[in-house]
Structures are given as C-alpha cells and as structure tokens.
Design an enzyme around this catalytic site. Sequence first.
Site, PDB file in Angstrom:
ATOM      1  N   CYS A 131       0.872  -1.477  -0.064  1.00 43.41           N
ATOM      2  CA  CYS A 131      -0.118   0.199   0.028  1.00 43.41           C
ATOM      3  C   CYS A 131       1.029   1.694  -0.232  1.00 43.41           C
ATOM      4  O   CYS A 131       1.581   1.944   1.155  1.00 43.41           O
ATOM      5  CB  CYS A 131      -1.609  -0.126   1.840  1.00 43.41           C
ATOM      6  N   CYS A 134      -0.202   4.142   2.212  1.00 41.05           N
ATOM      7  CA  CYS A 134       0.059   3.618   3.652  1.00 41.05           C
ATOM      8  C   CYS A 134       1.168   4.178   4.154  1.00 41.05           C
ATOM      9  O   CYS A 134       1.846   4.453   4.881  1.00 41.05           O
ATOM     10  CB  CYS A 134      -0.850   2.348   4.053  1.00 41.05           C
ATOM     11  N   ASP A 135       2.304   3.292   3.318  1.00 39.14           N
ATOM     12  CA  ASP A 135       3.479   3.923   3.780  1.00 39.14           C
ATOM     13  C   ASP A 135       4.229   4.204   2.549  1.00 39.14           C
ATOM     14  O   ASP A 135       5.499   4.442   3.556  1.00 39.14           O
ATOM     15  CB  ASP A 135       3.758   2.252   3.364  1.00 39.14           C
TER      16      ASP A 135
END
Length: 311
Positions: A131, A134-135
């Site tokens: 992701c 997300c990261d």
Amino acid sequence: MYDVIIIGSGPAGMAAAIYATRAKLSSIVIDQNYVGGGQVVDTYEIDNYPGLPGISGMDLGDKMREHAEKLGAQFITDLVVRTELTGPVKKVITEKNTYEAKTAIIASGATHRKLGVPGEEEFSGRGVSYCATCDGAFYRNKVTVVIGGGDVAVEDAIFLARACSKVYVVHRRDELRAAKVLQDNLLSLPNVEMCWSSAVTEILDHTPDGESIGKVASVMLKDLKTGDVKPLPVDGVFIAVGITPLSALVGDQLEMNEGGYIIADETGETSIPGVFAAGDVRNKQLRQIVTAVADGANAVTSVERYLLQAK
Ligand code: NAP
C-alpha cells in the site's frame, strides 16, 4: 430475521446498503472495517468516478458511508468467521454474534496478491508493502521499487515519485496493462525508471556489498530476456501484482471459477437461491468502483425480486 445481510462495506456493499434502505428492506451491513477492506481507501486519487474527479479513496469511502447512514443503513463492525447459506435462512456468524436473513449479498471484495518470492514474508512491514498511500511517507528522498504493470502499480509509482528520490517499476512484460492516461503520466516522470521484461526474484536485507541491515536493502532483479540477474539497491519494495478475491468464507458453498471468484452475472445470482454476489468478488470483466456500485444496486433489485417470489 433481516430481509438481507450485506457482507462487506466497500463500494458494492455501500451501494447495496443505499438501495436496500431506499427499498425499505430490513438490512445490515457487516464488515470488520469502517469502509471496506482497503482497496478504495488505500487509493490516493480516483480520477474515473463520474462527477468526483480527483477525489481521494478515503473521501469517497467516507462519503458513501455517510450517504448510506443518512438513509438509515445499519452497519455492524465485526469479523465474519463463517456463513451458512444453503438453506432458506442465511446465517452469518461473526466473532461476536450470529445474524439471520432471508437473503445475503456477498460484497466482500478482494485483496492484494502476494508475489511469492523469498524475503517477501520476512520483510513485510520492514520494507515490503502492498500500500503506497499507507507507507509511502516512510520513503521520502529514498529509493523504492514497484512491482507490477496494472493500474495499481502505476498509480503507486506515480504517488511514490512525488516523495522518493527514485522509483523503479519492474514489469514482467515490455508493455504496461494500466490505463493509457496513467501510463503517460508515469512515463513523463523524471525520477521513474522502467525495468521492462524483468522480475524481482528475491528481496534481501543486505546491501550489494554484503552488509545486513535487518530491513529491505536490495532486490535481485532478473532480466527475463537475457536471464541475467543483478542486485538493485532499494529502501522499499511495493508489490502490486493484482488482487485475489475474498471468497473463502463462502467458498465451499457457492460455485466459483478457478481464480476463486464467485460465479454470478450482473443480476448477482449465484448457485444458491437467495444469495447474491456483488463487486470485485464476482467473476466479471471490469473491476472498478463504478462497476462495483452498479453490482450493489443490481443485487438489491434481485433480492427484491427473490423476496416477492418467495412470498
Ligand atoms: P491487475 O490489473 O491484475 O494487474 C496486475 C499486474 O501485475 C499486471 O501488470 C501483471 O502482469 C502483474 N503480475 C501479476 N502477477 C505477477 C507476478 N507473479 N509477477 C510479476 N508481475 C505480476 O491488478 P491491479 O493493478 O491490482 O488492479 C486490480 C483491479 O482493480 C483491476 O481490475 C484494475 O483495473 C482495477 N483498478 C482500477 C483503477 C482505476 O480505474 N483507476 C485503479 C486501481 C485498480 P501482466 O500485465 O503481464 O499480466
């Protein structure tokens, strides 16, 4: 006893909830997450949902949920552990409760597929991610590699290129699968380098000179045309090699295709009367938010028809 239980609160489940409440069906939506399993909320920018150009996945998911709740949809936050769908009463067993309904809509969606190379499991969360939104922030001014050639891989690479010093895109063919507009955008970025006809065969925690750092430090990159393998130093690996349906919780009851997608046409009708499939979990040609919401609406129409006939 509800008229319909909707499993999953991604776009298909949300649309089903909206249509079910408007049809005055007693219904619940069960999902362990606030807005589906992540495919939409993990998308940084959505540019093909009519009327909302450039909206973030998080905002679109929130809007869908607010819309459904405004109309009176009832959401249960819980993990479905088992289903009993074959009889006239459809049972959905969660960690905390058992729910019963006359019909069920399976809108459980899909999740990312694993690449299946050494180091993937071991360094998951330590440099291996599925992701980018997300990261990605952990890799500001760092070097990352994205694996895949579909919409998700290209969107991820574009997103990462905003912060990373360099983004490699490793694709097993010499042509991308992603939408043309995304491809053009990607290929115009100066800090993106394409590794065509290539594969990552291993993810390592040591640098090319042999120093082990306990998190991702390099990948082994294979040229699929020549067979040459060489180390590529990277700080992060983003895997985007497709999706796999979340159908295990109904799998032994409904007919599936070889990929594990539930067999159903656009009416959503499955091999069991009163059970309908909607969204990415269904076998279909095009998996997009716009087709998922259409599935949710169609499935509710099928539920209404089924309930009328069952009277
Ligand atoms: P996808 O379209 O199935 O693409 C997967 C990519 O990974 C393909 O390029 C494939 O290569 C490659 N791949 C598969 N297995 C591999 C392996 N073992 N090793 C290396 N590469 C591998 O999947 P996705 O990008 O995750 O998208 C999932 C679905 O969501 C698609 O239907 C997509 O259209 C949709 N989606 C749409 C949007 C949008 O409209 N903006 C955004 C996100 C997702 P090949 O090309 O050689 O098969």
